[in-house]
Each structure stands twice: as C-alpha cells, then as structure tokens.
Scaffold this motif. Structure first.
Motif, PDB file in Angstrom:
ATOM      1  N   ALA A 108      39.661  23.160  -3.943  1.00  0.00           N
ATOM      2  CA  ALA A 108      40.003  23.736  -5.247  1.00  0.00           C
ATOM      3  C   ALA A 108      41.321  24.489  -5.172  1.00  0.00           C
ATOM      4  CB  ALA A 108      38.891  24.658  -5.726  1.00  0.00           C
ATOM      5  N   MET A 109      41.529  25.221  -4.100  1.00  0.00           N
ATOM      6  CA  MET A 109      42.771  25.988  -3.967  1.00  0.00           C
ATOM      7  C   MET A 109      43.956  25.099  -3.658  1.00  0.00           C
ATOM      8  SD  MET A 109      42.083  29.601  -2.159  1.00  0.00           S
ATOM      9  CE  MET A 109      40.373  29.519  -1.737  1.00  0.00           C
ATOM     10  N   ILE A 110      43.737  24.077  -2.848  1.00  0.00           N
ATOM     11  CA  ILE A 110      44.838  23.179  -2.512  1.00  0.00           C
ATOM     12  C   ILE A 110      45.327  22.468  -3.760  1.00  0.00           C
ATOM     13  CG2 ILE A 110      45.436  21.076  -1.229  1.00  0.00           C
ATOM     14  CD1 ILE A 110      43.525  21.963   0.942  1.00  0.00           C
ATOM     15  N   LYS A 111      44.392  22.156  -4.676  1.00  0.00           N
ATOM     16  CA  LYS A 111      44.765  21.381  -5.859  1.00  0.00           C
ATOM     17  C   LYS A 111      45.388  22.215  -6.968  1.00  0.00           C
ATOM     18  CE  LYS A 111      40.858  18.761  -6.039  1.00  0.00           C
ATOM     19  NZ  LYS A 111      40.021  17.584  -6.336  1.00  0.00           N
ATOM     20  N   GLN A 112      45.426  23.524  -6.841  1.00  0.00           N
ATOM     21  CA  GLN A 112      46.059  24.258  -7.934  1.00  0.00           C
ATOM     22  C   GLN A 112      47.013  25.359  -7.467  1.00  0.00           C
ATOM     23  OE1 GLN A 112      44.075  26.954 -10.510  1.00  0.00           O
ATOM     24  NE2 GLN A 112      42.353  27.230  -9.132  1.00  0.00           N
ATOM     25  N   SER A 113      47.394  25.349  -6.216  1.00  0.00           N
ATOM     26  CA  SER A 113      48.331  26.376  -5.784  1.00  0.00           C
ATOM     27  C   SER A 113      49.222  25.822  -4.686  1.00  0.00           C
ATOM     28  CB  SER A 113      47.578  27.595  -5.263  1.00  0.00           C
ATOM     29  OG  SER A 113      47.017  27.294  -4.008  1.00  0.00           O
ATOM     30  N   SER A 114      50.206  26.635  -4.298  1.00  0.00           N
ATOM     31  CA  SER A 114      51.116  26.178  -3.245  1.00  0.00           C
ATOM     32  C   SER A 114      50.749  26.800  -1.906  1.00  0.00           C
ATOM     33  CB  SER A 114      52.549  26.547  -3.619  1.00  0.00           C
ATOM     34  OG  SER A 114      52.644  27.945  -3.800  1.00  0.00           O
ATOM     35  N   ILE A 115      49.493  27.160  -1.741  1.00  0.00           N
ATOM     36  CA  ILE A 115      49.060  27.729  -0.454  1.00  0.00           C
ATOM     37  C   ILE A 115      49.240  26.670   0.624  1.00  0.00           C
ATOM     38  CG2 ILE A 115      47.087  28.632   0.829  1.00  0.00           C
ATOM     39  CD1 ILE A 115      46.013  29.756  -1.704  1.00  0.00           C
ATOM     40  N   VAL A 268      46.547  16.349  -0.492  1.00  0.00           N
ATOM     41  CA  VAL A 268      46.019  16.768  -1.795  1.00  0.00           C
ATOM     42  C   VAL A 268      45.516  15.563  -2.588  1.00  0.00           C
ATOM     43  CG1 VAL A 268      48.276  16.711  -2.931  1.00  0.00           C
ATOM     44  CG2 VAL A 268      46.483  18.150  -3.835  1.00  0.00           C
ATOM     45  N   HIS A 269      46.125  14.408  -2.355  1.00  0.00           N
ATOM     46  CA  HIS A 269      45.683  13.227  -3.091  1.00  0.00           C
ATOM     47  C   HIS A 269      44.367  12.668  -2.567  1.00  0.00           C
ATOM     48  CE1 HIS A 269      49.282  12.949  -5.467  1.00  0.00           C
ATOM     49  NE2 HIS A 269      50.039  12.984  -4.406  1.00  0.00           N
ATOM     50  N   TYR A 270      44.052  12.986  -1.284  1.00  0.00           N
ATOM     51  CA  TYR A 270      42.797  12.481  -0.731  1.00  0.00           C
ATOM     52  C   TYR A 270      41.606  13.337  -1.153  1.00  0.00           C
ATOM     53  CZ  TYR A 270      45.739   9.899   2.598  1.00  0.00           C
ATOM     54  OH  TYR A 270      46.668   9.096   3.186  1.00  0.00           O
TER      55      TYR A 270
ATOM     56  N   ILE B  16      43.021   5.080  -3.966  1.00  0.00           N
ATOM     57  CA  ILE B  16      42.122   4.894  -2.836  1.00  0.00           C
ATOM     58  C   ILE B  16      40.757   4.610  -3.409  1.00  0.00           C
ATOM     59  CG2 ILE B  16      41.146   5.980  -0.798  1.00  0.00           C
ATOM     60  CD1 ILE B  16      43.670   7.893  -1.060  1.00  0.00           C
ATOM     61  N   ARG B  78      50.101  20.939 -12.181  1.00  0.00           N
ATOM     62  CA  ARG B  78      49.869  21.018 -10.741  1.00  0.00           C
ATOM     63  C   ARG B  78      51.159  20.906  -9.955  1.00  0.00           C
ATOM     64  NH1 ARG B  78      44.335  17.656  -9.902  1.00  0.00           N
ATOM     65  NH2 ARG B  78      42.933  19.267 -10.713  1.00  0.00           N
ATOM     66  N   ALA B  81      52.610  24.214 -10.062  1.00  0.00           N
ATOM     67  CA  ALA B  81      51.888  25.142  -9.195  1.00  0.00           C
ATOM     68  C   ALA B  81      52.213  24.915  -7.728  1.00  0.00           C
ATOM     69  CB  ALA B  81      50.383  24.986  -9.420  1.00  0.00           C
ATOM     70  N   GLY B  82      52.811  23.769  -7.419  1.00  0.00           N
ATOM     71  CA  GLY B  82      53.146  23.490  -6.028  1.00  0.00           C
ATOM     72  C   GLY B  82      52.074  22.715  -5.286  1.00  0.00           C
ATOM     73  N   ALA B  83      51.072  22.245  -6.003  1.00  0.00           N
ATOM     74  CA  ALA B  83      49.996  21.512  -5.336  1.00  0.00           C
ATOM     75  C   ALA B  83      50.426  20.096  -4.992  1.00  0.00           C
ATOM     76  CB  ALA B  83      48.747  21.487  -6.221  1.00  0.00           C
ATOM     77  N   SER B  99      48.073  30.390 -11.356  1.00  0.00           N
ATOM     78  CA  SER B  99      47.647  29.162 -12.029  1.00  0.00           C
ATOM     79  C   SER B  99      46.181  29.258 -12.407  1.00  0.00           C
ATOM     80  CB  SER B  99      47.923  27.939 -11.163  1.00  0.00           C
ATOM     81  OG  SER B  99      47.291  28.024  -9.941  1.00  0.00           O
ATOM     82  N   LEU B 101      44.196  26.844 -13.574  1.00  0.00           N
ATOM     83  CA  LEU B 101      43.845  25.454 -13.839  1.00  0.00           C
ATOM     84  C   LEU B 101      42.383  25.176 -13.527  1.00  0.00           C
ATOM     85  CD1 LEU B 101      47.015  23.780 -12.289  1.00  0.00           C
ATOM     86  CD2 LEU B 101      46.649  24.588 -14.603  1.00  0.00           C
ATOM     87  N   ASP B 102      41.834  25.920 -12.604  1.00  0.00           N
ATOM     88  CA  ASP B 102      40.438  25.730 -12.217  1.00  0.00           C
ATOM     89  C   ASP B 102      39.796  27.103 -12.216  1.00  0.00           C
ATOM     90  OD1 ASP B 102      38.861  24.656  -9.070  1.00  0.00           O
ATOM     91  OD2 ASP B 102      38.039  25.508 -10.899  1.00  0.00           O
ATOM     92  N   GLY B 106      37.280  27.518  -6.433  1.00  0.00           N
ATOM     93  CA  GLY B 106      36.606  27.137  -5.205  1.00  0.00           C
ATOM     94  C   GLY B 106      35.832  28.258  -4.568  1.00  0.00           C
TER      95      GLY B 106
END
Lengths: 271, 254
Positions: A108-115, A268-270, B16, B78, B81-83, B99, B101-102, B106
């Motif tokens: 969840a964090m990877i998909k919405q932030s630049s962490i 992030v795409h996986y 995929i 996104r 946001a840099g994702a 952001s 967005l969610d 998580g």
C-alpha cells in the motif's frame, strides 16, 4: 523529487544510490514501522514476544538434555551449543522468511508514495532485531548457569553477528524482489529453510566423521551460527567468518545491487 | 516553494497474466523452451497508461483531474506521488508530498486512530516530536474525539477520510494529492475541507484532485485538466471547464 525515464545503464546506478541514501535518511520511519508491526502482531496478547522466548527455552532444555543423553555428550557441552544455535537460527530464518514478504507487506505504501524500496528491508531487519533482543535473555541465562564467561571474545561474536546482519539484508532484498514477482517464493523459501534446519548442525554437534560432508564444510548457515557460537563458547574465532562469510557479504551485495538496478522500476507494477 | 513539472510523461504497464505469477509455471516454460518460447523478452505485452502528459503547476494551484474511469487519473496521481517511475519523460515535484490515494495506507486495521496519525506523519517526513506537537490539532480538526483511541476497523469510510485528511493537511505538506474519496465525507466535513483547501492557496501549496463530480471540482479547484485513455488536455482555468468538457476528448485524435 524527480523521476525520469530510464536513460542508460549507468544513470540507473545513480538512482539506486539515491534509493539507498534516502533509506538511511529515513531510519526513524523504518524504526517506527517496525515498532508498529510488533505492536500489531502482539496486540491483545498477554506476554507478547516473551511467548517465543518461553517456547524457545523449552525447546533448548528439551533438546539439550535429551540429545546429551542420546548421543552420550555432556549437558555442559551440548546445552549452551543448542541454546545459541536455536536462538540465532530463529533470528536467521525469520529474517529470511519475512524479508521475502517485505514488499508485499508494504504494497500500500509503495503504491502511493516515494518511500524507497530498501527501507522496507531495513524495517524487516529492525523488527527482527527487536524480536532477537527478547530472545537474548536465553543465551545470557544459559551461559551464566554454566558459568561460561566469554570476556573479550564477545567482540568476535559481535563481528560475526554484524556480518550475519549484512548477509541477511542482501538475501532479504533479493528475495523480496523475486517474491513480488513470483508469489510462490515465500513458500519455497520456508520449505528450504526447514530442510536446512534439520540438515545443519544447529542443534546437534557434528561428529568428526561428518567433517567433510557439505553440510558441515560448505554450509553458510552453519558458518554464520558458528561465527557467533564459537567465540562465546570456546573463545575461538572460526576462520570461515572472515574467509567465507565476509566475502559472501561483499559478493552478495554486489550481485543484489546489480539485480536491484534492473528491477527497481518494476517492483511496484508486480505488487 | 512547491511546484510540479511534468514533461512528456509516458508510462507503460507490463501485462502480467494471473497464471504467470507462479514461479513453477515459469520454470516449466523455460525448461520446455525451444518452440514454445516464441515471445522474446523485449516483446512483453504492455498497456500504455499515460501518453505524453505535460503540465506545470505553481504555488497556490489547485488542479482538478477529470475524465472517465480508466482514463489515467489515478495513474497520474501515483506518478506525482513518486510511486511509478516514468518510462519516458520526467516528473519533478518540489515540496513535501502528502498523498491521500489509499485511506488505510496499509496499516493494520487494528491500529488505533492515533497510531495512524503517527504513521502518516512519519511517512510525510515529520519527526516523532513534531507529530506529538500536532496531534491535538489533528484530533480537533478530524472531529473524531474519543474514537481516536479505537481501532481503525471500527471507523466508517467517512471517518477514515476525515482522519486521513486532517493528518495530511496538518503535516505541512506542500503538495496534496487526492483521489476521489472526499465524496464519502458528510456535508459538514466537506465544508470544513473546502475551507482548509482554500486556505492552502494562502499558504502557497498545491493540490491535485481527481474527481468525477464537476461541481466538486468547480468548488475546490482553480484549474482543470481532462484525461482520456491516458492522454491529457492542456491545463485550463476553471472558468473554461465547460468548454473543455464540450471539446472532443484528448485521446480521440489518436
């Protein structure tokens, strides 16, 4: 924050370097995420991580005393061996298994932030270190009971531990990248770890006859635990610590960074 | 000073399939090899999610992203946001980003509202001390009162939205990214949110919000951009929104 298209092979390394430097700038975040993980895992539990300490202690006593009788070895020789072996194996196997899940857990964090991605491995490392801290009391108690005082040799054990942490980090990062793409990996890893646990001299002392078998002479898991165990019990620093584990850490990280360089945009795409 | 620059941004998603997530099947494919491995790696099917998007935002801009479902609004958010890393072009965002967005971020659903505030603050880049200093302000604005000590799983989605919004706007984020969920807030919350978002203009912050509701966009934003099939129109002033909607869609010339 600036993100651009992939330019060439070398410029990706600059991005990779930036990922790692940002991770080290955000250590408080990794620490707090790890702490939050532990809080939620043990929410509603009375003893929290001390349950694991109790279970491990019971196993140490059970295995130590029984196997000493079974294999005609002295409890004084075997019990500390088993104690350090089981506690460190618990740490090692949890680090590897959880490392693989690090990106999935942080999806969840990877998909919405630049962490940066390595931060999730750092979070896993810190979380497991906190759990290990709860288990160390077993080692201290057993060593004190048998009046084994390592003295200055503790520094060798500490060096072995640091090399272990470095090795576990690159393994964790590598597995995390593969596991984000291939969701079977965590199960395969768990199965392999179970096998390694029984085949390696973690809770049993290898007889001299087995000294040339691969499980004893070429087993990085065994070497890692020995690098901590031997200095504490016998004041000896095994040659494999600097001769095998340290080069393994360097080569492992080099290979992992090359793979990370190629894969970092895709993770992030996986997820 | 906050600013956002997006230049010729294109993004492709690798496709995929569900069954290729299994390593076992992948290995089998490799083992069989030969005639079955017709497709080489470079021709992996992909979906173009964004195509040549350009925009520039400065302090005080509040941009509304409008477009049909699947047009690329969330993908663009996104990227901001840099994702997602662009495949072509670049995205540059200066300023602290929050952001929204969610909603859950998580975090475990049994964590309390206060723990969530702390986590969001940390992700936004505040130190634990700064978060502690702001917690009262956030608690007040969210209006959740004693619920903050209760686990998030007891919250309705509107309550979660309030908490997330209160935290994001209190952490001094200079860039706020929102996906259409402000609609779950009740009328009282919407009024509060609008007031707070308008004050962001005075603090020279940037807002980007994706929405389907033209009235929402009109009430909050000063600029608007329309998306269609991954392509974006230019950024127009909010007063020209009707004209923008009446035009043919940006992706229709392809």
């Amino acid at each position: 924050m600036r993100r651009s298209g992939r330019k060439d092979y070398l410029s990706e390394f600059a991005e990779t370097g930036r990922d790692f430097s940002e991770t080290f700038n955000k250590i408080p975040l990794a620490f707090n995420l790890a702490w939050q993980d532990i809080l939620s895992r043990y929410r509603g539990s009375v003893l929290g991580p001390w349950w694991i300490t109790m279970m491990t202690m019971t196993l140490v006593l059970g295995l130590g005393i029984n196997y000493a009788a079974l294999f005609h070895q002295s409890i004084r020789e075997l019990l500390p061996f088993v104690a350090i072996g089981l506690v460190m194996w618990g740490y090692l196997s949890a680090s590897i298994a959880e490392g693989g899940d690090a990106f999935v857990l942080g999806a969840a964090m990877i998909k919405q932030s630049s962490i940066p991605l390595p931060l999730f491995i750092l979070r896993c490392t810190i979380r497991n270190a906190i759990n290990l801290a709860h288990q160390l009391v077993i080692i201290v108690a057993v060593l004190a009971w048998f009046q084994i005082f390592p003295g200055v040799n503790m520094l060798w054990a500490l060096a072995g531990f640091i090399i272990l942490v470095v090795n576990l980090s690159w393994v964790g990062l590598l597995l995390a990248m593969f596991s984000s793409r291939f969701r079977d990996m965590p199960q395969i890893v768990t199965a392999v770890l179970q096998l390694v646990f029984f085949l390696s001299p973690i809770f049993w002392k290898p007889p001299p006859a087995l000294a040339h078998s691969l499980f004893v002479s070429a087993n990085p898991f065994y070497f890692s635990i020995q690098s901590i165990r031997e200095p504490l019990l016998h004041g000896v620093n095994p040659p494999q610590t600097l001769g095998f584990l340290l080069p393994m850490a360097v080569v492992g990280w080099a290979a992992t960074i090359l793979i990370y360089n190629q894969t970092r945009r895709r993770v992030v795409h996986y997820l | 000073m906050a600013d956002i620059t997006v230049s010729d941004l294109s993004l492709h998603f690798p496709i995929i399939g569900a069954d290729s997530q299994s390593l076992k099947r992948y290995l089998k494919q490799v083992a069989i090899g030969g005639s079955l491995a017709r497709q080489d790696r470079s021709s992996q099917p992909s979906l173009t999610a964004l195509r040549n998007v350009n925009l520039k935002l400065g302090p005080g801009d509040r941009l509304g992203l409008i477009g049909a479902n699947g047009s690329g609004k969330t993908t663009l958010l996104r990227c901001l946001a840099g994702a997602y890393a662009p495949d072509e072009g670049f995205v540059e965002v200066n300023g602290r980003v929050a952001s929204l967005l969610d909603l859950s971020m998580g975090i475990d659903a049994s964590a309390t509202g206060l723990e969530n505030i702390r986590l969001r603050g940390l992700v936004a880049g505040l130190t634990p001390k700064e978060i502690a200093a702001k917690t009262d302000e956030i608690a007040d604005f969210s209006g959740l009162g004693p619920f903050l000590a209760m686990p998030m799983k007891t919250y309705s989605s509107g309550m979660q939205a309030r908490l997330a919004f209160a935290t994001a706007t209190s952490v001094e984020a200079e860039v706020l990214l929102m996906d259409e969920w402000i609609a779950v807030g009740d009328a009282g919350f919407r009024a509060q949110a609008q007031e707070r978002l308008t004050s962001m203009l005075e603090r020279a912050h940037i807002l980007v919000i994706a929405s389907h509701e033209p009235s929402l966009v009109r009430s909050i934003c000063n600029k608007v951009l329309r998306m269609d099939h991954g392509q974006a129109s230019e950024v127009v002033d909010i007063v020209d929104m009707d004209e923008l909607m009446a035009r043919p869609a940006p992706g229709s010339t392809l």
